[in-house]
Motif scaffolding. Sequence first.
Motif, PDB file in Angstrom:
ATOM      1  N   GLU A 136       0.831  -1.196   0.000  1.00 16.95           N
ATOM      2  CA  GLU A 136       0.000   0.000   0.000  1.00 16.95           C
ATOM      3  C   GLU A 136       0.874   1.258   0.000  1.00 16.95           C
ATOM      4  OE1 GLU A 136      -3.237   2.269   2.927  1.00 16.95           O
ATOM      5  OE2 GLU A 136      -2.258   0.408   3.545  1.00 16.95           O
ATOM      6  N   ARG A 137       0.495   2.238  -0.816  1.00 22.61           N
ATOM      7  CA  ARG A 137       1.166   3.553  -0.876  1.00 22.61           C
ATOM      8  C   ARG A 137       2.659   3.411  -1.135  1.00 22.61           C
ATOM      9  NH1 ARG A 137      -0.713   6.868   4.288  1.00 22.61           N
ATOM     10  NH2 ARG A 137       0.709   8.368   3.342  1.00 22.61           N
ATOM     11  N   THR A 138       3.019   2.638  -2.131  1.00 22.43           N
ATOM     12  CA  THR A 138       4.428   2.498  -2.517  1.00 22.43           C
ATOM     13  C   THR A 138       4.702   3.119  -3.884  1.00 22.43           C
ATOM     14  OG1 THR A 138       3.896   0.266  -3.326  1.00 22.43           O
ATOM     15  CG2 THR A 138       4.855   0.440  -1.124  1.00 22.43           C
ATOM     16  N   GLU A 139       3.734   3.845  -4.425  1.00 21.13           N
ATOM     17  CA  GLU A 139       3.854   4.571  -5.695  1.00 21.13           C
ATOM     18  C   GLU A 139       4.080   3.644  -6.882  1.00 21.13           C
ATOM     19  OE1 GLU A 139       6.304   8.003  -5.652  1.00 21.13           O
ATOM     20  OE2 GLU A 139       5.566   8.736  -3.735  1.00 21.13           O
ATOM     21  N   ILE A 140       3.547   2.438  -6.811  1.00 27.10           N
ATOM     22  CA  ILE A 140       3.585   1.520  -7.951  1.00 27.10           C
ATOM     23  C   ILE A 140       2.646   2.056  -9.028  1.00 27.10           C
ATOM     24  CG2 ILE A 140       3.001  -0.810  -8.725  1.00 27.10           C
ATOM     25  CD1 ILE A 140       3.791  -1.816  -5.968  1.00 27.10           C
ATOM     26  N   ALA A 141       3.158   2.150 -10.241  1.00 23.20           N
ATOM     27  CA  ALA A 141       2.360   2.705 -11.335  1.00 23.20           C
ATOM     28  C   ALA A 141       1.837   1.634 -12.285  1.00 23.20           C
ATOM     29  CB  ALA A 141       3.181   3.730 -12.112  1.00 23.20           C
ATOM     30  N   SER A 142       2.507   0.491 -12.341  1.00 20.09           N
ATOM     31  CA  SER A 142       2.079  -0.564 -13.264  1.00 20.09           C
ATOM     32  C   SER A 142       2.409  -1.927 -12.677  1.00 20.09           C
ATOM     33  CB  SER A 142       2.763  -0.406 -14.629  1.00 20.09           C
ATOM     34  OG  SER A 142       4.175  -0.530 -14.487  1.00 20.09           O
ATOM     35  N   LEU A 143       1.675  -2.922 -13.131  1.00 22.05           N
ATOM     36  CA  LEU A 143       1.875  -4.289 -12.660  1.00 22.05           C
ATOM     37  C   LEU A 143       2.252  -5.162 -13.861  1.00 22.05           C
ATOM     38  CD1 LEU A 143      -1.260  -4.628 -10.335  1.00 22.05           C
ATOM     39  CD2 LEU A 143       1.094  -4.132  -9.662  1.00 22.05           C
ATOM     40  N   PRO A 144       3.468  -5.699 -13.882  1.00 22.54           N
ATOM     41  CA  PRO A 144       3.868  -6.549 -15.013  1.00 22.54           C
ATOM     42  C   PRO A 144       3.072  -7.845 -15.037  1.00 22.54           C
ATOM     43  CG  PRO A 144       5.541  -6.584 -13.281  1.00 22.54           C
ATOM     44  CD  PRO A 144       4.542  -5.545 -12.890  1.00 22.54           C
ATOM     45  N   ASP A 145       3.015  -8.463 -16.195  1.00 23.14           N
ATOM     46  CA  ASP A 145       2.301  -9.734 -16.338  1.00 23.14           C
ATOM     47  C   ASP A 145       2.916 -10.789 -15.421  1.00 23.14           C
ATOM     48  OD1 ASP A 145       0.791  -8.489 -18.225  1.00 23.14           O
ATOM     49  OD2 ASP A 145       1.840  -9.354 -19.948  1.00 23.14           O
ATOM     50  N   GLY A 146       2.055 -11.506 -14.735  1.00 20.76           N
ATOM     51  CA  GLY A 146       2.516 -12.586 -13.861  1.00 20.76           C
ATOM     52  C   GLY A 146       3.288 -12.120 -12.648  1.00 20.76           C
ATOM     53  N   ALA A 147       3.075 -10.860 -12.227  1.00 13.04           N
ATOM     54  CA  ALA A 147       3.877 -10.288 -11.144  1.00 13.04           C
ATOM     55  C   ALA A 147       3.756 -11.065  -9.843  1.00 13.04           C
ATOM     56  CB  ALA A 147       3.477  -8.835 -10.919  1.00 13.04           C
ATOM     57  N   PHE A 148       2.615 -11.734  -9.612  1.00 15.96           N
ATOM     58  CA  PHE A 148       2.386 -12.408  -8.330  1.00 15.96           C
ATOM     59  C   PHE A 148       2.106 -13.906  -8.490  1.00 15.96           C
ATOM     60  CE2 PHE A 148       0.925  -8.008  -8.177  1.00 15.96           C
ATOM     61  CZ  PHE A 148       1.769  -7.505  -7.200  1.00 15.96           C
ATOM     62  N   ASP A 149       2.314 -14.409  -9.688  1.00 17.62           N
ATOM     63  CA  ASP A 149       2.001 -15.818  -9.939  1.00 17.62           C
ATOM     64  C   ASP A 149       3.002 -16.770  -9.296  1.00 17.62           C
ATOM     65  OD1 ASP A 149      -0.120 -14.893 -11.361  1.00 17.62           O
ATOM     66  OD2 ASP A 149       0.781 -15.187 -13.336  1.00 17.62           O
ATOM     67  N   SER A 150       4.198 -16.278  -8.952  1.00 19.73           N
ATOM     68  CA  SER A 150       5.216 -17.152  -8.358  1.00 19.73           C
ATOM     69  C   SER A 150       4.979 -17.399  -6.873  1.00 19.73           C
ATOM     70  CB  SER A 150       6.612 -16.542  -8.548  1.00 19.73           C
ATOM     71  OG  SER A 150       6.966 -16.545  -9.912  1.00 19.73           O
ATOM     72  N   PHE A 151       4.101 -16.609  -6.258  1.00 15.83           N
ATOM     73  CA  PHE A 151       3.810 -16.795  -4.831  1.00 15.83           C
ATOM     74  C   PHE A 151       2.703 -17.839  -4.681  1.00 15.83           C
ATOM     75  CE2 PHE A 151       5.054 -12.222  -5.211  1.00 15.83           C
ATOM     76  CZ  PHE A 151       6.279 -12.327  -4.558  1.00 15.83           C
ATOM     77  N   ARG A 152       3.087 -19.070  -4.501  1.00 16.93           N
ATOM     78  CA  ARG A 152       2.129 -20.174  -4.482  1.00 16.93           C
ATOM     79  C   ARG A 152       1.260 -20.194  -3.236  1.00 16.93           C
ATOM     80  NH1 ARG A 152       1.674 -21.169  -9.655  1.00 16.93           N
ATOM     81  NH2 ARG A 152       3.668 -21.625 -10.661  1.00 16.93           N
ATOM     82  N   ASN A 153       1.655 -19.437  -2.188  1.00 18.81           N
ATOM     83  CA  ASN A 153       0.885 -19.433  -0.942  1.00 18.81           C
ATOM     84  C   ASN A 153       0.237 -18.086  -0.652  1.00 18.81           C
ATOM     85  OD1 ASN A 153       1.701 -22.144  -0.279  1.00 18.81           O
ATOM     86  ND2 ASN A 153       3.671 -21.331   0.356  1.00 18.81           N
TER      87      ASN A 153
END
Length: 735
Positions: free
Chosen positions: A424-441
């Motif tokens: 939250e509130r980290t100034e992220i402007a874009s999310l790349p494809d598959g950015a969170f798919d590696s977190f299996r849990n």
Amino acid sequence: MGTICFLYLWLATLLVAHGFRGTGPTNSSSDNIPICMENLDMCLHIYAADRETCGENWCQCCNRVEPHRAPMYAYCMQHYGKLTYIPKLPGIEYLDLKNNFLTSHNMTERFFTNITHITCLVLAQNKITWLDQSMFRNMKNLKCLSISGNPLQSQTIVRSMLSVPGLQALSAAECGLPMLNKNLFQNISSDVKYFWFDENSINTSTYDMTVFCPLTELQNLALRVCNIKYITSECPLKIESLDLYNNLMDNFPKTCMHNNESMFPNLTLLSLEKNRISSINEACLPKLRTLDLTANLMIRLTENYFDQKNFPVLTELDLKSNAGATPLIPNNTFSNPSLIRLSLDDNRISFDIHRAVETNAFANSRIMQLSLTGNTFKNIDNGRFVQLFGHLPLRKLKLSKNKLDLLALKTLWIFKNLELLDLERTEIASLPDGAFDSFRNLVHLDLSDNKITSISELTFNHETRQRLKVLFLDNNPFICSCDLMWFKEWFVSQPKVFLRHTDTENKYTCENIPGVNLTDFSMAKQACLLSQSLNVMIVFTCTLVIVTLTIASLVFRFRWNIRLALYEAFRGRGDVRMMRLLTDHFDYDVFVSYAKEDLPWVYQRLMPELESRLGLRLCVHERDFIPGNNIVDNIVESVQSSKKILMVFSKDFVRSQWCQFELTFCMNHVMNYDDVLLIVCVDDVASRDMTAAMMAVLKTTTYIQWEELDDAVDSFWGRLRLALHEIIPRGGALP
């Protein structure tokens, strides 16, 4: 009322942290008493719509745990003297009588006739000055009692209340009492496990806790806001939880007695929030698992500050919001393998600066829950981040309220076991494809209050969408278009995943369409299909333009390489050069191009060898250029009046604009006369510093490297004589 409510909520949170669980209160388990007190307060505030009038219209009743079941909680409060008796309240177990102006005259055994069955009774914020345990003789189920906020006249009232048979929780906060007499509880029989004595009129800086030694069942003690600076005791205390919030402690409290015996051998939770503690010298806390040092002055930590010597089984550590300067964290500060949860929130720690946080600050740690909210990560790169935290087996990571300018989301993939990630509130402007798919849990992800305008369908694959239980994306400036329609459908189909508990925080709006929420946004499918075709055409056109520009850029960048390669491929056998040497008149044998910084080498090395030994006439601009002539004219005339051209490459040659001009002109000249440049390098020039022309020449022309070694010098002059053999006068080359 606010103070009492806060106490309830605090103790409930405290006990949950220690493993007390359950869906609701029961009479059979004393461990649930503080949870029941929390439910009493929460029922009043959260389930207002489910309350009903009861107790002859004097009270409001509800059920905090199961709102649609029979009521368990009753509020007969704030009648300010009008309530003179307690009405019948069948089935009620928890009763709140705050702010009724009740006095000791009301407090008789008969007054409680209709509520002998209750479990929890709140008499806070009245005008009671005296109580006796006999008043509660018929309350066989009473487990929890609050007399806080009453002007009690004597400490003996506290003794009497602690002696109520079966009572397990007593709150006597804000009663205007001084520090309890050391012998007050001698020869007492008490079942109380939870005791609050906050905000009383403690008139001494040293608090003698010997008074609590006779309370053999006491487990949890709160002495908040009591102006305590030091604590002492003549005997070990068996309590498991101690809260010293908002006192005046400058040092970590004394916990070691004689022979290093622990003053608190069973203590598992110690809260020292909002004191003035700046260091820890010694601690004897063999069972302490949770330590809260929030809002102190822990500025300069030292190595092994929280190691197993002082805290053998420390599991949770809070170091949030330390005032003053930014804390400095040296190596091995958290090298305690038992430490699992650490909070360093809101400390302004510069994790990107090595002197602020040394590389091995978290070495030998097994932290699984790490909260770093509100610090400085602006200039931290991926390598530095991995050095600091890459070895930790994290399951929960909070990085909110930080600027992560240089940190790639893919760097976080090293934490394979993450279950919660707060960005939250980290100034992220874009999310790349598959950015969170590696977190299996990963089941909880917070991306709220960032600068995200769009979310691709490839950002979260199907498995990730199914796995996430919480995904907060509120307060982002979404650009509502066809590209966001898929996300809107996901949002509408699973609102519990995206929405917080309070409506005020659920802001999913269209930045480009003022006043429109994401749920209300819609577009015709035909319009989106047309847009897709147009997008394909735009992408194709842009790709073609980019390819064309790229080819043009490469041609321009390597223009000299291409030109020299074509020259080598198509030039003749030297007839033009030989004809020019035989027919033209030359003033010089060799034109020498060099940087002025290399003039000593030219004067001391090159000129003696070529002019004195070989009999050649060199054109050296420091000596031979005609004064008063334009420098460009001097260069052109001298090059055309010379049989050969020799370039002296060096680091200074690269930086000289006139040298670069001479190089370009000379390259054109030798191509026109079917000749070659003679290149000598007097030092090593990094390829990244060279111009395109220099790189092209060195790749296509054999150059001669100067070195100061004797064998190398002989070799250098031999190769140079060989290159100049066409113009060396007979007999000019000395053996």
